[in-house]
Design a protein around this motif. Structure first.
Motif, PDB file in Angstrom:
ATOM      1  N   LYS A 187       0.799  -1.211   0.000  1.00  0.00           N
ATOM      2  CA  LYS A 187       0.000   0.000   0.000  1.00  0.00           C
ATOM      3  C   LYS A 187       0.837   1.270   0.000  1.00  0.00           C
ATOM      4  CE  LYS A 187      -4.197  -1.715   2.253  1.00  0.00           C
ATOM      5  NZ  LYS A 187      -5.097  -1.571   3.432  1.00  0.00           N
ATOM      6  N   PHE A 188       1.946   1.256   0.737  1.00  0.00           N
ATOM      7  CA  PHE A 188       2.659   2.511   0.976  1.00  0.00           C
ATOM      8  C   PHE A 188       4.081   2.560   0.414  1.00  0.00           C
ATOM      9  CE2 PHE A 188      -0.405   2.029   4.463  1.00  0.00           C
ATOM     10  CZ  PHE A 188      -1.137   3.201   4.319  1.00  0.00           C
ATOM     11  N   TYR A 195      12.919  -0.808   1.662  1.00  0.00           N
ATOM     12  CA  TYR A 195      12.685   0.508   2.273  1.00  0.00           C
ATOM     13  C   TYR A 195      11.695   0.430   3.429  1.00  0.00           C
ATOM     14  CZ  TYR A 195      15.397   2.538  -1.469  1.00  0.00           C
ATOM     15  OH  TYR A 195      16.426   2.858  -2.312  1.00  0.00           O
ATOM     16  N   TYR A 196      10.836  -0.540   3.382  1.00  0.00           N
ATOM     17  CA  TYR A 196       9.921  -0.733   4.511  1.00  0.00           C
ATOM     18  C   TYR A 196      10.709  -1.069   5.779  1.00  0.00           C
ATOM     19  CZ  TYR A 196       6.592  -3.101   7.576  1.00  0.00           C
ATOM     20  OH  TYR A 196       5.860  -3.487   8.660  1.00  0.00           O
ATOM     21  N   TRP A 197      11.670  -1.995   5.630  1.00  0.00           N
ATOM     22  CA  TRP A 197      12.458  -2.379   6.802  1.00  0.00           C
ATOM     23  C   TRP A 197      13.449  -1.297   7.211  1.00  0.00           C
ATOM     24  CZ3 TRP A 197      11.430  -5.819  10.306  1.00  0.00           C
ATOM     25  CH2 TRP A 197      10.546  -6.843   9.985  1.00  0.00           C
ATOM     26  N   LEU A 198      13.892  -0.483   6.265  1.00  0.00           N
ATOM     27  CA  LEU A 198      14.704   0.681   6.639  1.00  0.00           C
ATOM     28  C   LEU A 198      13.904   1.623   7.537  1.00  0.00           C
ATOM     29  CD1 LEU A 198      16.762   1.808   3.495  1.00  0.00           C
ATOM     30  CD2 LEU A 198      17.603   0.791   5.618  1.00  0.00           C
ATOM     31  N   GLY A 260      13.471   7.906   8.756  1.00  0.00           N
ATOM     32  CA  GLY A 260      12.104   7.434   8.580  1.00  0.00           C
ATOM     33  C   GLY A 260      11.261   8.397   7.770  1.00  0.00           C
ATOM     34  N   LEU A 261      11.387   9.693   8.053  1.00  0.00           N
ATOM     35  CA  LEU A 261      10.601  10.698   7.326  1.00  0.00           C
ATOM     36  C   LEU A 261      10.998  10.762   5.846  1.00  0.00           C
ATOM     37  CD1 LEU A 261      10.512  13.607   9.944  1.00  0.00           C
ATOM     38  CD2 LEU A 261       8.618  12.126   9.245  1.00  0.00           C
ATOM     39  N   LEU A 262      12.298  10.684   5.574  1.00  0.00           N
ATOM     40  CA  LEU A 262      12.749  10.736   4.172  1.00  0.00           C
ATOM     41  C   LEU A 262      12.215   9.553   3.374  1.00  0.00           C
ATOM     42  CD1 LEU A 262      16.457  11.916   4.562  1.00  0.00           C
ATOM     43  CD2 LEU A 262      14.524  13.221   3.653  1.00  0.00           C
ATOM     44  N   ILE A 263      12.247   8.379   3.996  1.00  0.00           N
ATOM     45  CA  ILE A 263      11.748   7.189   3.300  1.00  0.00           C
ATOM     46  C   ILE A 263      10.254   7.299   3.055  1.00  0.00           C
ATOM     47  CG2 ILE A 263      11.387   4.695   3.543  1.00  0.00           C
ATOM     48  CD1 ILE A 263      14.052   4.638   5.106  1.00  0.00           C
TER      49      ILE A 263
END
Length: 269
Positions: A187-188, A195-198, A260-263
């Motif tokens: 979804k995101f 990148y999800y795990w990052l 987290g915000l950048l990803i």
């Protein structure tokens, strides 16, 4: 008060340390009042002395005052402290030191019950021995038997306090992430598990940094409490080291939050 030489100040501080150690076990005495009376008596006795007052003059006054133990009658002590006092009859009496180390060493034979019962018990006996003796300086070589259980106990408790919440956070976040990995990634994050795990580890870093920053900030404000909790090693946890822990915590918090915000901004729809 008369001007005192450095050695005279040390004599008085040494005597008052012993008095304070004895007063810790008093049930109904006003410790502040007794210490104030002693100080006033010393000042009156030294009025006729030439300045700076030397250690010999102070020693004479303290000898006339009597032993520090006399300020707290035995009936004022709790039952366990009476036992400790009777067993520790003097600085050359090693009985309590032997009991303390024996409890510590015996626990290794029945590990892991040692961690639950014998280690805390040996630590308690060690702290009581230090208190009754009037501080580590009064115990001399006995510290070699008394310090090991204290050091091990403080290290274990310290690791639990510093790392325990972080391990709980890591376990919780990873467990939740594994449950919702596929759905949230689809979804995101455009199907990118990488990148999800990052982002997940960014959350973990930020949480770790927040905890360490809060812990260091609390200890900086409660330095006296820290000294009591890890007595007699409080001087090893200096404000400089706590400031370093704060910097590390803030660095992790900021880094994890920014990552987290950048990803999220780059990959979230």
């Amino acid at each position: 008060m008369k001007e005192l030489s450095l050695s005279a100040q040390e004599c008085i501080e040494h005597y008052m340390q012993k008095v304070k150690a004895r007063l810790r076990g008093a049930k109904s005495l006003d410790a502040n009042e007794i210490q104030r009376d002693i100080q006033e008596h010393i000042e009156r006795e030294l009025e006729s002395e030439a300045e700076p007052v030397g250690c010999d003059a102070v020693t004479g006054v303290l000898e006339r005052l009597g032993a520090p133990q006399q300020w707290v009658p035995d009936e004022e002590l709790s039952w366990w402290r009476k036992i400790i006092v009777r067993m520790q009859s003097g600085p050359d009496d090693w009985r309590l030191a032997y009991i303390c180390f024996a409890l510590f060493a015996f626990g290794f034979i029945i590990f892991p019950f040692w961690v639950i019962f014998f280690l805390p018990l040996s630590c308690y006996v060690a702290r009581s021995t230090l208190s009754v003796a009037g501080g580590p300086d009064e115990l001399g070589e006995q510290k070699k038997l008394i310090y090991p259980p204290l050091v091990v106990f403080y290290i274990i408790v310290g690791l639990v306090v510093v790392l325990g919440p972080l391990l709980a956070l890591i376990g919780s976040v990873i467990a939740l992430a594994e449950e919702s990995e596929r759905e949230i990634t689809r979804k995101f994050f455009q199907g990118s598990f990488y990148y999800y795990w990052l982002m997940v580890w960014g959350v973990i870093l930020a949480g770790s940094g927040l905890w360490w920053s809060m812990l260091a900030g609390f200890l900086l404000r409660k330095q006296q409490l820290l000294d009591k909790l890890i007595y007699p090693f409080g001087n090893h946890v200096t404000r400089k080291r706590l400031y370093k822990l704060t910097v590390v915590g803030l660095t992790l918090l900021i880094s994890g939050t920014i990552a987290g915000l950048l990803i999220i901004m780059k990959y979230a729809r």
